[in-house]
Write an enzyme that holds these catalytic residues in place. Structure first.
Site, PDB file in Angstrom:
ATOM      1  N   LEU A   1     -21.869  11.600 -21.542  1.00  0.00           N
ATOM      2  CA  LEU A   1     -23.250  12.071 -21.548  1.00  0.00           C
ATOM      3  C   LEU A   1     -23.418  13.360 -22.347  1.00  0.00           C
ATOM      4  CD1 LEU A   1     -23.644  14.701 -19.438  1.00  0.00           C
ATOM      5  CD2 LEU A   1     -23.315  12.921 -17.745  1.00  0.00           C
ATOM      6  N   GLY A  59     -23.489   7.069 -18.986  1.00  0.00           N
ATOM      7  CA  GLY A  59     -23.974   8.433 -18.834  1.00  0.00           C
ATOM      8  C   GLY A  59     -24.802   8.883 -20.019  1.00  0.00           C
ATOM      9  N   LYS A  84       6.132 -11.602  22.008  1.00  0.00           N
ATOM     10  CA  LYS A  84       4.806 -12.206  21.908  1.00  0.00           C
ATOM     11  C   LYS A  84       4.895 -13.679  22.288  1.00  0.00           C
ATOM     12  CE  LYS A  84       4.033 -11.268  17.575  1.00  0.00           C
ATOM     13  NZ  LYS A  84       5.377 -10.765  17.281  1.00  0.00           N
ATOM     14  N   HIS A  89      -0.310 -16.168  11.910  1.00  0.00           N
ATOM     15  CA  HIS A  89       0.387 -17.065  10.988  1.00  0.00           C
ATOM     16  C   HIS A  89      -0.596 -18.057  10.376  1.00  0.00           C
ATOM     17  CE1 HIS A  89       3.296 -16.091  14.355  1.00  0.00           C
ATOM     18  NE2 HIS A  89       3.869 -15.521  13.309  1.00  0.00           N
ATOM     19  N   SER A 102       9.400 -11.426  10.968  1.00  0.00           N
ATOM     20  CA  SER A 102       8.916 -10.266  10.228  1.00  0.00           C
ATOM     21  C   SER A 102       7.593 -10.608   9.548  1.00  0.00           C
ATOM     22  CB  SER A 102       9.958  -9.837   9.193  1.00  0.00           C
ATOM     23  OG  SER A 102      11.150  -9.435   9.825  1.00  0.00           O
ATOM     24  N   GLY A 103       7.024  -9.628   8.883  1.00  0.00           N
ATOM     25  CA  GLY A 103       5.758  -9.841   8.209  1.00  0.00           C
ATOM     26  C   GLY A 103       4.569  -9.296   8.967  1.00  0.00           C
ATOM     27  N   HIS A 104       4.823  -8.642  10.104  1.00  0.00           N
ATOM     28  CA  HIS A 104       3.745  -8.085  10.911  1.00  0.00           C
ATOM     29  C   HIS A 104       3.896  -6.573  11.033  1.00  0.00           C
ATOM     30  CE1 HIS A 104       3.167 -12.247  11.917  1.00  0.00           C
ATOM     31  NE2 HIS A 104       4.345 -12.318  12.501  1.00  0.00           N
TER      32      HIS A 104
END
Length: 539
Positions: A466, A526, A126, A245, A76-78
């Site tokens: 302003l 301003g 992958k 990674h 996980s983490g992607h």
């Protein structure tokens, strides 16, 4: 560049589980298999600490088991990979490990069993050692336990990263990156159409072999719960081809190049056919087509086919255009012509005053903002084009209002623009006048403009905006019927100076660090801008 060590989470060990529970809660079609998660196994988060390692399966509970099933997964983490692509028309299931940690073979086998179908299953992973080994082992275990299904599970490995050269990656091959998602989508669309296991597998394998990606990292990523670490990149340095990674990439660039220089460099890495280390794909007419090669029209139709998954919600269904469609330029605001335009008694003096104000704003840029510099340049440009002149005061004021609207932006730009448009209205019916020569006329016009501005802002002096010096000038100017502009200017200067000691009641400072600004006696930018403009006009 600092590494983020603060996170919004319950506990690092439950991060993946909490995330997947949330995903399934908002998508009732998904099912989460968490009963079969592992117990406590060592996972080195730091030298002396271990956390619980979880493997979880998310799958489509409504999967049509008469069609090929698709399983993916990994650490996980992607996100949204991998669970975010589980849905109708794309993936059937995903096996999710802990952050950056591959799930074990037993849990992957559980995933295969949960989604098994009559037509078989294609596993897509992958090209990382842990994923390939654990998913491959699970496939072999499943085949041994279910011999009748041994030929019904196919295995596709995606390696699309071109950052690592052929020599360095000779054994392990290219790393798996975002190109994996295209394999998911094309294979998922084929399976959804009811195609055979062989066709889904063969085209998925072809796509995996013919996709290339390259990434750029601004900094290395950080796993929640790990020991703090420092970045290996400088603040103004990026790394082409950094792995997902934190693996080393192709090279580092310093300083950060603009995108219009970076993108061509990345495209060259993807499409080069002359680099012996990175000519991975047959571009520029080198394709060797045969009967197994999918047609371009088929691939595009599969990518465009509707899918229902959080990670893939929209497809354009049309080819991109060479240039985006742009709206026609808006016509310039044309002021209704009157019998005779208002003319300054001394047009040259009027222009010189405006030029001084613009130059002063530009010179005070460090104390005001870059926006005011842009506006000052724009007004000077209109002066050079004679758009702003003493020959037509109302038209000049409108031109200044347009500059404020178009170039300043933000709250200040809107306030300036409203004020000057209202000032133009206040001057519309006046006879020929000069700059602060017929002061009663200017008193009336300025008072009208201030009252109109109050219609759109709650800021009233003292507000640390302003409005403070603007109102101070107009009110003092009106009190003596314009007899002494210098007295009014002094009132404006004092009001701007007092913003150093006023607690913000309106504007951005009212929300962010208002007390700190007061403690450090920082004047409102301003208000300082109004002071600078008035000083330049009247000196």
């Amino acid at each position: 560049m600092s590494i983020q060590n603060k996170h919004f989470l319950n506990d690092p060990s439950s991060l993946v589980l909490d995330s997947l529970r949330g995903l399934c809660a908002i998508n009732p079609k998904l099912v989460l298999d968490e009963k079969n998660k592992s117990g406590f196994l060592p996972l080195e988060f730091s030298r002396n600490e271990s956390k619980r390692r979880l493997w979880l399966v998310v799958y489509l509970g409504t999967h049509d088991r008469s069609k090929v099933a698709l399983l993916c997964g990994g650490g996980s983490g992607h996100e949204p990979a991998h669970a975010g692509f589980v849905g109708e028309g794309i993936l059937t299931g995903a096996v999710c490990g802990s952050v950056f940690a591959s799930p074990n073979a037993s849990q992957v086998r559980r995933g295969i069993e949960l989604i098994e179908s009559e037509k078989g299953t294609v596993i897509i992973v992958k090209n990382y050692t842990g994923d390939v080994l654990n998913f491959g082992l699970a496939k072999e275990q499943y085949a041994s336990l279910h011999p009748e299904q041994a030929n019904q599970v196919k295995f596709v490995i995606v390696g699309d990263d071109v950052a690592v050269g052929k020599t360095q990656g000779s054994i392990v091959g290219r790393r798996g990156l975002a190109g994996t998602v295209l394999v998911y989508k094309i294979a998922g669309a084929l399976a959804s159409r009811g195609e055979s296991l062989e066709k889904v597998y063969n085209i998925a394998q072809w796509v995996a072999s013919n996709v290339a990606t390259i990434g750029v990292g601004l900094d290395h990523c950080h796993v929640p719960g790990t020991a703090k670490s420092s970045s290996h990149l400088q603040d103004s340095e990026i790394e082409i081809g950094m792995g997902i990674h934190n693996e080393s990439g192709n090279r580092r660039l310093h300083p950060n190049p603009p995108l219009n220089e970076l993108i061509p460099e990345l495209l060259d890495l993807l499409t080069s056919t002359t680099d012996p280390e990175r000519s991975f794909l047959p571009f520029q007419g080198q394709e060797k087509l045969d009967e197994t090669t999918p047609t371009q029209s088929l691939l595009l139709s599969l990518l465009d086919e509707q899918a229902d998954a959080p990670g893939w919600k929209w497809s354009s269904h049309v080819a991109p255009s060479a240039k985006p469609q742009l709206a026609k330029p808006a016509p310039q605001i044309i002021r209704r012509a009157f019998e005779a335009p208002l003319k300054a008694a001394d047009p040259a003096s009027f222009k010189a005053s405006i030029e001084r104000a613009c130059s002063a704003v530009i010179g005070a840029e460090p104390e005001i903002t870059r926006m005011d510099t842009i506006a000052g340049d724009a007004v000077l440009k209109k002066l050079s084009q004679n758009t702003i002149s003493g020959e037509d005061l109302v038209g000049s004021v409108i031109a200044i209002a347009q500059v404020a609207e178009e170039t300043m932006g933000g709250t200040s730009g809107a306030l300036y623009s409203i004020f000057f448009f209202a000032l133009a209205q206040g001057l519309q019916s006046q006879p020929n006048i000069g700059i602060f020569t017929k002061n009663t006329v200017w008193c009336n016009a300025l008072t009208y403009a201030l009252n109109q501005l109050y219609t759109y802002t709650r800021a009233r002096p003292p507000s640390r905006t302003l409005v403070d010096p603007l109102a101070a000038f107009i009110e003092a100017f009106a009190q003596n019927s314009g007899a002494d502009p210098v007295e009014a200017l002094n009132a404006a200067v004092s009001a701007a100076e007092r913003t150093r000691d006023i607690e913000a009641k309106a504007g951005r400072s009212a929300y962010v660090e208002g007390n700190r600004l007061k403690q450090e006696r920082v004047a409102d930018p301003g208000a300082w801008g109004v002071k600078t403009i008035l000083e330049s006009l009247l000196n």
